[in-house]
Design an enzyme around this catalytic site. Sequence first.
Site, PDB file in Angstrom:
ATOM      1  N   VAL A  16     -13.858  -3.460   1.983  1.00  0.00           N
ATOM      2  CA  VAL A  16     -13.200  -2.156   1.899  1.00  0.00           C
ATOM      3  C   VAL A  16     -12.319  -2.014   3.142  1.00  0.00           C
ATOM      4  CG1 VAL A  16     -13.537   0.355   1.882  1.00  0.00           C
ATOM      5  CG2 VAL A  16     -15.095  -1.129   0.582  1.00  0.00           C
ATOM      6  N   ASP A  33      -9.146   0.271   5.398  1.00  0.00           N
ATOM      7  CA  ASP A  33      -9.064   1.556   6.096  1.00  0.00           C
ATOM      8  C   ASP A  33      -8.619   2.702   5.190  1.00  0.00           C
ATOM      9  OD1 ASP A  33      -6.556   0.128   5.937  1.00  0.00           O
ATOM     10  OD2 ASP A  33      -5.677   1.728   7.147  1.00  0.00           O
ATOM     11  N   THR A  51       0.857  -1.191   0.000  1.00  0.00           N
ATOM     12  CA  THR A  51       0.000   0.000   0.000  1.00  0.00           C
ATOM     13  C   THR A  51       0.891   1.238   0.000  1.00  0.00           C
ATOM     14  OG1 THR A  51      -1.828  -1.049   1.146  1.00  0.00           O
ATOM     15  CG2 THR A  51      -1.583   1.318   1.518  1.00  0.00           C
TER      16      THR A  51
HETATM   17  N1  ASP Z   1      -4.413  -1.042   4.921  1.00  0.00           N
HETATM   18  C1  ASP Z   1      -4.657  -1.718   3.674  1.00  0.00           C
HETATM   19  C2  ASP Z   1      -6.015  -2.342   3.724  1.00  0.00           C
HETATM   20  O1  ASP Z   1      -6.345  -2.947   4.729  1.00  0.00           O
HETATM   21  C3  ASP Z   1      -3.647  -2.760   3.345  1.00  0.00           C
HETATM   22  C4  ASP Z   1      -2.206  -2.445   3.639  1.00  0.00           C
HETATM   23  O2  ASP Z   1      -1.900  -1.342   4.036  1.00  0.00           O
HETATM   24  O3  ASP Z   1      -1.347  -3.340   3.457  1.00  0.00           O
HETATM   25  O4  ASP Z   1      -6.714  -2.308   2.754  1.00  0.00           O
END
Ligand code: ASP
Length: 343
Positions: free
Chosen positions: A236, A238, A207
């Site tokens: 969905v 965060d 991400t």
């Molecule tokens: N936070 C992101 C989600 O949960 C994934 C990530 O940051 O690796 O969609």
Amino acid sequence: MVLAAVSAVTAQRPARRHWAIVLHGGAGVIERASMSPQMETAYRAALTRAIEAGAQVLDANGSSMDAVETSIRIMEDDPLFNAGRGAVFAADGTNELDAAIMDGATLKAGAVADVTRTRHPISLARAVMERSPHVLLAAAGAGAFSVYAGLEQVPPSFFFTERRWQSLIQRLQKEGLPIPPRPAGAPPEPAAPAAELEGHAAHEYGTVGVVALDRRGDIAAGTSTGGTEAKRWGRVGDSPLIGAGTYASNQSCAVSATGTGEYFIRLTVARTVCALVEYKGLDLQQAAGQVIHKELAALAGDGGVIAIAPDGQMAWSFNTPGMFRARLAEGGKLEVGIYHDEP
Ligand code: ASP
């Protein structure tokens, strides 16, 4: 009277401040042992490219919003990251992209969830903020708005990468879930695993997020992601939820998060970091550390944040073995890190 009023305004808001920018490219079980030297070099170069592009915008007196969008667009196009091209796959074999952006000066925000054809979800999030009366658009509606707003559309196979696909298949096999057909338009399966499949441990991460401070003293935050690998049922995370994975206010700070989103949603991580700064007077690093090492850890959640404040403080904090990250302040030295034992 008028003169006094003018000088009071000037005193509050000096004409020129130093810019600063911090970015992340995902957190997780990212360890030296499972990262090839080529892969590590590629990640460091990619982080450097992205931060330098944002820094250039700021150095030319551009806004923090423009810097955030510029750096994120570069990482969305880079298959190393789980955002745009290179996004992880949902369990049904699709790439469903989430993004958000927030302007700390106005508290305006825009976000999208589960988009499948917009090349740059971060720009779509910004269009939602600037050109719609809403904050968060999802799925088909977000796609329709993207076309209406004139953003670049690509076939879903644009986001396909072999390493993310193989990573999905391995996970689905492990979890005993059905394997979806190879996506239409994807290149034919290579006979032997490609070199890009090295560095497996980092596959489900990536991400991207950026926080920036411009010379006017305004801060902004943005985040873009393919979400979590093998997600199901229109999940969905965060990242596109204002206050959870993304938040910015000139009253406190700007934050972008990465990690297992379900925990970040429950803890409203980004807003909580800023609330600790705003209401408890914590410095930025303390606030980020408290949320990640106390609150997130208490729920056994994993991940990290980057943060910036209008006075130029920069922070990062994560409770995973690694987080791809970089920071740079005007006149300062570029710092790029991956593992937890780097500064
Ligand atoms: N936070 C992101 C989600 O949960 C994934 C990530 O940051 O690796 O969609």
